[in-house]
Design a protein around this motif. Structure first.
Motif, PDB file in Angstrom:
ATOM      1  N   UNK A 109       6.856 -20.428   9.841  1.00  0.00           N
ATOM      2  CA  UNK A 109       7.088 -19.058   9.646  1.00  0.00           C
ATOM      3  C   UNK A 109       8.576 -18.631   9.638  1.00  0.00           C
ATOM      4  N   UNK A 110       8.814 -17.707   8.791  1.00  0.00           N
ATOM      5  CA  UNK A 110      10.181 -17.228   8.318  1.00  0.00           C
ATOM      6  C   UNK A 110      10.545 -15.825   9.131  1.00  0.00           C
ATOM      7  N   UNK A 111      11.651 -16.118  10.000  1.00  0.00           N
ATOM      8  CA  UNK A 111      12.213 -14.875  10.633  1.00  0.00           C
ATOM      9  C   UNK A 111      12.208 -13.560   9.804  1.00  0.00           C
ATOM     10  N   UNK A 112      12.807 -13.956   8.539  1.00  0.00           N
ATOM     11  CA  UNK A 112      13.421 -12.681   7.809  1.00  0.00           C
ATOM     12  C   UNK A 112      11.890 -12.083   7.389  1.00  0.00           C
ATOM     13  N   UNK A 113      10.955 -13.065   6.808  1.00  0.00           N
ATOM     14  CA  UNK A 113       9.561 -12.474   6.247  1.00  0.00           C
ATOM     15  C   UNK A 113       8.960 -11.729   7.504  1.00  0.00           C
ATOM     16  N   UNK A 114       9.026 -12.176   8.858  1.00  0.00           N
ATOM     17  CA  UNK A 114       8.446 -11.349   9.887  1.00  0.00           C
ATOM     18  C   UNK A 114       9.229 -10.105  10.167  1.00  0.00           C
ATOM     19  N   UNK A 115      10.520 -10.049   9.873  1.00  0.00           N
ATOM     20  CA  UNK A 115      11.341  -8.805   9.966  1.00  0.00           C
ATOM     21  C   UNK A 115      10.624  -7.834   9.032  1.00  0.00           C
ATOM     22  N   UNK A 116      10.678  -8.334   7.978  1.00  0.00           N
ATOM     23  CA  UNK A 116      10.225  -7.419   6.693  1.00  0.00           C
ATOM     24  C   UNK A 116       8.925  -7.022   6.880  1.00  0.00           C
ATOM     25  N   UNK A 117       7.889  -7.888   7.144  1.00  0.00           N
ATOM     26  CA  UNK A 117       6.655  -7.354   7.433  1.00  0.00           C
ATOM     27  C   UNK A 117       6.480  -6.294   8.381  1.00  0.00           C
ATOM     28  N   UNK A 118       7.040  -6.681   9.696  1.00  0.00           N
ATOM     29  CA  UNK A 118       6.966  -5.550  10.642  1.00  0.00           C
ATOM     30  C   UNK A 118       7.477  -4.088  10.135  1.00  0.00           C
ATOM     31  N   UNK A 119       8.806  -4.448   9.715  1.00  0.00           N
ATOM     32  CA  UNK A 119       9.329  -2.937   9.019  1.00  0.00           C
ATOM     33  C   UNK A 119       8.313  -2.427   7.885  1.00  0.00           C
ATOM     34  N   UNK A 120       7.604  -3.125   6.988  1.00  0.00           N
ATOM     35  CA  UNK A 120       7.003  -2.512   6.129  1.00  0.00           C
ATOM     36  C   UNK A 120       5.692  -1.815   6.789  1.00  0.00           C
ATOM     37  N   UNK A 121       5.161  -2.720   7.859  1.00  0.00           N
ATOM     38  CA  UNK A 121       3.936  -2.092   8.521  1.00  0.00           C
ATOM     39  C   UNK A 121       4.320  -0.734   9.036  1.00  0.00           C
ATOM     40  N   UNK A 122       5.473  -0.863   9.563  1.00  0.00           N
ATOM     41  CA  UNK A 122       6.036   0.622  10.262  1.00  0.00           C
ATOM     42  C   UNK A 122       5.996   1.609   9.260  1.00  0.00           C
ATOM     43  N   UNK A 123       6.611   1.345   8.176  1.00  0.00           N
ATOM     44  CA  UNK A 123       6.932   2.475   7.122  1.00  0.00           C
ATOM     45  C   UNK A 123       5.701   2.952   6.498  1.00  0.00           C
ATOM     46  N   UNK A 124       4.733   1.869   6.601  1.00  0.00           N
ATOM     47  CA  UNK A 124       3.311   2.551   5.933  1.00  0.00           C
ATOM     48  C   UNK A 124       2.638   3.244   6.858  1.00  0.00           C
ATOM     49  N   UNK A 125       2.624   2.621   8.130  1.00  0.00           N
ATOM     50  CA  UNK A 125       2.025   3.622   9.197  1.00  0.00           C
ATOM     51  C   UNK A 125       2.631   4.936   9.337  1.00  0.00           C
ATOM     52  N   UNK A 126       3.960   5.009   9.041  1.00  0.00           N
ATOM     53  CA  UNK A 126       4.634   6.362   9.267  1.00  0.00           C
ATOM     54  C   UNK A 126       4.049   7.514   7.851  1.00  0.00           C
ATOM     55  N   UNK A 127       3.602   6.933   7.062  1.00  0.00           N
ATOM     56  CA  UNK A 127       3.101   7.658   5.948  1.00  0.00           C
ATOM     57  C   UNK A 127       1.717   8.119   6.212  1.00  0.00           C
ATOM     58  N   UNK A 128       1.139   7.621   7.201  1.00  0.00           N
ATOM     59  CA  UNK A 128      -0.361   7.854   7.690  1.00  0.00           C
ATOM     60  C   UNK A 128      -1.233   7.182   6.879  1.00  0.00           C
ATOM     61  N   UNK A 129      -0.861   6.177   6.094  1.00  0.00           N
ATOM     62  CA  UNK A 129      -1.859   5.429   5.150  1.00  0.00           C
ATOM     63  C   UNK A 129      -2.439   4.440   6.394  1.00  0.00           C
ATOM     64  N   UNK A 130      -3.738   4.032   5.873  1.00  0.00           N
ATOM     65  CA  UNK A 130      -4.470   2.976   7.020  1.00  0.00           C
ATOM     66  C   UNK A 130      -4.377   1.660   6.055  1.00  0.00           C
ATOM     67  N   UNK A 131      -4.184   0.385   6.912  1.00  0.00           N
ATOM     68  CA  UNK A 131      -4.053  -0.808   6.406  1.00  0.00           C
ATOM     69  C   UNK A 131      -5.291  -1.417   6.797  1.00  0.00           C
TER      70      UNK A 131
END
Length: 176
Positions: A1-23
C-alpha cells in the motif's frame, strides 16, 4: 500500500462526495483514515506527506494533533506544505495558524502586473510539490482566506499560463 495514494484516494473521495455524486464502490473510510492517521516513521519525516495528511484529516472533521508542531519547522516545509497546513487549519477552524501559513507563503511571492513569481523555500527532492501544484494549493488557500484579495487573480493567471495543450505537467498537478 502507498501512503501517498491512500491520501490521494481519501482526498478524491471527499471531493466527489462534496459534489453530491454517488460512488458505486468506496473503500472502508474508517480503515483508510486510520491508516492515514498512523503513518510509518519514514512518512513522518516527509513534511509534504504529513501536511497532506493533516489536510485530508481536517477535511473529514478529524483533529489534527501535531500540525502546529509541523508548522514550527518553518521554511524547510516548502510552500506546498505551508499551503496544505493553511488549508488544514482553515478546515479545523484555527484561523490564527492558517493566517501564519498564508503570511509565510506571501513572503515568497513577487507580484507582477497580472501574475506572480514564487520563490520556493526548500529544494524539491521528489515529484511532490511541483510549481503547478504549489500554485494550485496557494490558490486554494487564497480562495478560503482572501477570496477578494489582490493575489487571487494573479495566482490564477500564473497557474493558467502553466498549462500546455490544455494540461498541466502530470496527473498529480492536474488533480489539484
Amino acid at each position: 500500500s502507498s501512503y501517498y495514494i491512500s491520501l490521494r484516494v481519501a482526498h478524491l473521495i471527499y471531493l466527489v462526495k462534496e459534489t453530491g455524486m454517488q460512488l458505486d464502490a468506496v473503500p472502508d473510510l474508517d480503515k483508510l483514515l486510520n491508516y492515514i492517521n498512523n503513518p510509518d516513521k519514514w512518512i513522518v519525516g516527509s513534511n509534504y506527506l504529513m501536511a497532506f495528511r493533516y489536510y485530508v484529516s481536517a477535511l473529514y472533521g478529524q483533529k489534527i494533533p501535531g500540525a502546529s508542531a509541523l508548522l514550527q519547522k518553518g521554511d524547510e516545509l516548502g510552500l506546498s506544505s505551508y499551503a496544505m497546513l493553511g488549508l488544514a487549519f482553515t478546515e479545523s477552524g484555527d484561523d490564527k495558524e492558517a493566517e501564519i501559513c498564508l503570511d509565510r507563503i506571501k513572503k515568497f511571492v513577487k507580484p507582477g502586473t497580472r501574475t506572480i513569481d514564487l520563490t520556493e523555500t526548500s529544494e524539491r527532492t521528489s515529484f511532490y510539490a511541483s510549481e503547478s501544484e504549489t500554485l494550485s494549493l496557494f490558490l486554494m488557500l487564497l480562495q478560503k482566506r482572501e477570496p477578494n484579495g489582490e493575489l487571487l487573480m494573479r495566482t490564477a493567471n500564473t497557474l493558467s499560463l502553466k498549462k500546455r495543450n490544455g494540461y498541466w505537467g502530470n496527473t498529480a498537478d492536474t488533480a489539484w
